[in-house]
Motif scaffolding. Sequence first.
Motif, PDB file in Angstrom:
ATOM      1  N   LYS A   1      -1.400  -6.803  14.357  1.00  0.00           N
ATOM      2  CA  LYS A   1      -1.424  -6.560  12.907  1.00  0.00           C
ATOM      3  C   LYS A   1      -2.670  -5.794  12.484  1.00  0.00           C
ATOM      4  O   LYS A   1      -2.605  -4.954  11.587  1.00  0.00           O
ATOM      5  CB  LYS A   1      -1.311  -7.875  12.145  1.00  0.00           C
ATOM      6  CG  LYS A   1       0.076  -8.452  12.160  1.00  0.00           C
ATOM      7  CD  LYS A   1       0.178  -9.686  11.290  1.00  0.00           C
ATOM      8  CE  LYS A   1       1.589 -10.244  11.363  1.00  0.00           C
ATOM      9  NZ  LYS A   1       1.788 -11.377  10.492  1.00  0.00           N
TER      10      LYS A   1
ATOM     11  N   ASP B   1      -1.958  -2.263  13.467  1.00  0.00           N
ATOM     12  CA  ASP B   1      -0.955  -1.685  12.568  1.00  0.00           C
ATOM     13  C   ASP B   1      -1.564  -1.286  11.224  1.00  0.00           C
ATOM     14  O   ASP B   1      -1.234  -0.234  10.675  1.00  0.00           O
ATOM     15  CB  ASP B   1       0.185  -2.683  12.328  1.00  0.00           C
ATOM     16  CG  ASP B   1       1.107  -2.842  13.527  1.00  0.00           C
ATOM     17  OD1 ASP B   1       1.138  -1.946  14.393  1.00  0.00           O
ATOM     18  OD2 ASP B   1       1.802  -3.879  13.587  1.00  0.00           O
ATOM     19  N   ALA B   2      -2.438  -2.125  10.685  1.00  0.00           N
ATOM     20  CA  ALA B   2      -3.069  -1.825   9.386  1.00  0.00           C
ATOM     21  C   ALA B   2      -3.910  -0.554   9.465  1.00  0.00           C
ATOM     22  O   ALA B   2      -3.841   0.310   8.583  1.00  0.00           O
ATOM     23  CB  ALA B   2      -3.915  -3.009   8.931  1.00  0.00           C
TER      24      ALA B   2
ATOM     25  N   TRP C   1      -3.579   1.857  11.707  1.00  0.00           N
ATOM     26  CA  TRP C   1      -2.652   2.950  12.023  1.00  0.00           C
ATOM     27  C   TRP C   1      -1.997   3.478  10.747  1.00  0.00           C
ATOM     28  O   TRP C   1      -1.978   4.681  10.496  1.00  0.00           O
ATOM     29  CB  TRP C   1      -1.613   2.437  13.017  1.00  0.00           C
ATOM     30  CG  TRP C   1      -0.568   3.413  13.451  1.00  0.00           C
ATOM     31  CD1 TRP C   1       0.662   3.599  12.892  1.00  0.00           C
ATOM     32  CD2 TRP C   1      -0.645   4.336  14.537  1.00  0.00           C
ATOM     33  NE1 TRP C   1       1.367   4.563  13.566  1.00  0.00           N
ATOM     34  CE2 TRP C   1       0.581   5.030  14.583  1.00  0.00           C
ATOM     35  CE3 TRP C   1      -1.614   4.629  15.482  1.00  0.00           C
ATOM     36  CZ2 TRP C   1       0.843   6.016  15.538  1.00  0.00           C
ATOM     37  CZ3 TRP C   1      -1.341   5.604  16.432  1.00  0.00           C
ATOM     38  CH2 TRP C   1      -0.137   6.283  16.449  1.00  0.00           C
ATOM     39  N   THR C   2      -1.433   2.571   9.937  1.00  0.00           N
ATOM     40  CA  THR C   2      -0.730   3.010   8.723  1.00  0.00           C
ATOM     41  C   THR C   2      -1.703   3.555   7.688  1.00  0.00           C
ATOM     42  O   THR C   2      -1.358   4.488   6.956  1.00  0.00           O
ATOM     43  CB  THR C   2       0.136   1.885   8.129  1.00  0.00           C
ATOM     44  OG1 THR C   2      -0.673   0.743   7.873  1.00  0.00           O
ATOM     45  CG2 THR C   2       1.266   1.506   9.062  1.00  0.00           C
ATOM     46  N   ALA C   3      -2.920   3.025   7.620  1.00  0.00           N
ATOM     47  CA  ALA C   3      -3.927   3.576   6.700  1.00  0.00           C
ATOM     48  C   ALA C   3      -4.281   5.005   7.104  1.00  0.00           C
ATOM     49  O   ALA C   3      -4.471   5.880   6.252  1.00  0.00           O
ATOM     50  CB  ALA C   3      -5.173   2.699   6.683  1.00  0.00           C
TER      51      ALA C   3
ATOM     52  N   PHE D   1      -2.365   7.234   8.971  1.00  0.00           N
ATOM     53  CA  PHE D   1      -1.260   8.187   8.885  1.00  0.00           C
ATOM     54  C   PHE D   1      -0.574   8.210   7.529  1.00  0.00           C
ATOM     55  O   PHE D   1       0.127   9.182   7.217  1.00  0.00           O
ATOM     56  CB  PHE D   1      -0.229   7.913   9.981  1.00  0.00           C
ATOM     57  CG  PHE D   1      -0.665   8.392  11.336  1.00  0.00           C
ATOM     58  CD1 PHE D   1      -0.717   9.743  11.635  1.00  0.00           C
ATOM     59  CD2 PHE D   1      -1.040   7.484  12.317  1.00  0.00           C
ATOM     60  CE1 PHE D   1      -1.117  10.192  12.885  1.00  0.00           C
ATOM     61  CE2 PHE D   1      -1.448   7.922  13.572  1.00  0.00           C
ATOM     62  CZ  PHE D   1      -1.497   9.272  13.854  1.00  0.00           C
ATOM     63  N   GLY D   2      -0.702   7.173   6.718  1.00  0.00           N
ATOM     64  CA  GLY D   2      -0.029   7.155   5.421  1.00  0.00           C
ATOM     65  C   GLY D   2       1.472   7.275   5.582  1.00  0.00           C
ATOM     66  O   GLY D   2       2.072   6.590   6.405  1.00  0.00           O
ATOM     67  N   ASP D   3       2.076   8.171   4.824  1.00  0.00           N
ATOM     68  CA  ASP D   3       3.531   8.356   4.870  1.00  0.00           C
ATOM     69  C   ASP D   3       3.991   9.244   6.026  1.00  0.00           C
ATOM     70  O   ASP D   3       5.185   9.377   6.261  1.00  0.00           O
ATOM     71  CB  ASP D   3       4.035   8.954   3.553  1.00  0.00           C
ATOM     72  CG  ASP D   3       3.941   7.967   2.411  1.00  0.00           C
ATOM     73  OD1 ASP D   3       3.990   6.746   2.667  1.00  0.00           O
ATOM     74  OD2 ASP D   3       3.826   8.422   1.257  1.00  0.00           O
ATOM     75  N   GLU D   4       3.056   9.851   6.747  1.00  0.00           N
ATOM     76  CA  GLU D   4       3.390  10.764   7.847  1.00  0.00           C
ATOM     77  C   GLU D   4       3.370  10.033   9.179  1.00  0.00           C
ATOM     78  O   GLU D   4       2.766  10.476  10.157  1.00  0.00           O
ATOM     79  CB  GLU D   4       2.399  11.941   7.869  1.00  0.00           C
ATOM     80  CG  GLU D   4       2.335  12.730   6.593  1.00  0.00           C
ATOM     81  CD  GLU D   4       3.622  13.466   6.273  1.00  0.00           C
ATOM     82  OE1 GLU D   4       4.361  13.841   7.210  1.00  0.00           O
ATOM     83  OE2 GLU D   4       3.888  13.676   5.087  1.00  0.00           O
ATOM     84  N   LEU D   5       4.048   8.887   9.259  1.00  0.00           N
ATOM     85  CA  LEU D   5       4.036   8.071  10.473  1.00  0.00           C
ATOM     86  C   LEU D   5       4.816   8.731  11.600  1.00  0.00           C
ATOM     87  O   LEU D   5       5.974   9.110  11.429  1.00  0.00           O
ATOM     88  CB  LEU D   5       4.636   6.693  10.183  1.00  0.00           C
ATOM     89  CG  LEU D   5       3.813   5.802   9.260  1.00  0.00           C
ATOM     90  CD1 LEU D   5       4.650   4.621   8.787  1.00  0.00           C
ATOM     91  CD2 LEU D   5       2.556   5.326   9.966  1.00  0.00           C
TER      92      LEU D   5
ATOM     93  N   ARG E   1       6.425   5.822  17.685  1.00  0.00           N
ATOM     94  CA  ARG E   1       5.359   5.112  18.386  1.00  0.00           C
ATOM     95  C   ARG E   1       5.921   4.059  19.322  1.00  0.00           C
ATOM     96  O   ARG E   1       6.965   3.468  19.053  1.00  0.00           O
ATOM     97  CB  ARG E   1       4.463   4.439  17.340  1.00  0.00           C
ATOM     98  CG  ARG E   1       3.249   3.775  17.909  1.00  0.00           C
ATOM     99  CD  ARG E   1       2.472   3.068  16.830  1.00  0.00           C
ATOM    100  NE  ARG E   1       2.838   1.658  16.822  1.00  0.00           N
ATOM    101  CZ  ARG E   1       2.364   0.771  15.969  1.00  0.00           C
ATOM    102  NH1 ARG E   1       1.528   1.139  15.020  1.00  0.00           N
ATOM    103  NH2 ARG E   1       2.737  -0.481  16.037  1.00  0.00           N
TER     104      ARG E   1
END
Length: 115
Positions: A75, A78-79, A81-83, A85-89, A92
């Motif tokens: 987790k 993941d936090a 990673w998403t911070a 890349f934002g919406d451009e994931l 993976r």
Amino acid sequence: MTITRKIRSAIHHRIVEANGFVFVGGTIADDTSVSMGEQTRNILGKIDGFLKEAGTDKTRVVSGQIFVTDLSKKKEMDAAWTAFFGDELPVRATVGVSDLGGGALIEIVVTAVKG
């Protein structure tokens, strides 16, 4: 097809460009004594620099492979990673491994499109 290799170490190149793609080799944190989240943020910052060196950026990353030594801390990763890349994931895969050496909790490999 032209292949360009950048930032050589004793055993590999950090960046390889081929056929419109940028491959960034396995990257670990500079300080492996910190948390999973901190290691992830450090690695992604380094990857950001490697992508810029290759003439691309994180919005062009299409794939990531992540190796972690403790899936119970996923987790935190993941936090970060998403911070980053934002919406451009990108797509993976995350794989649990027993040891990455040197106290590293995480290693990340990415592939991006040149441009």
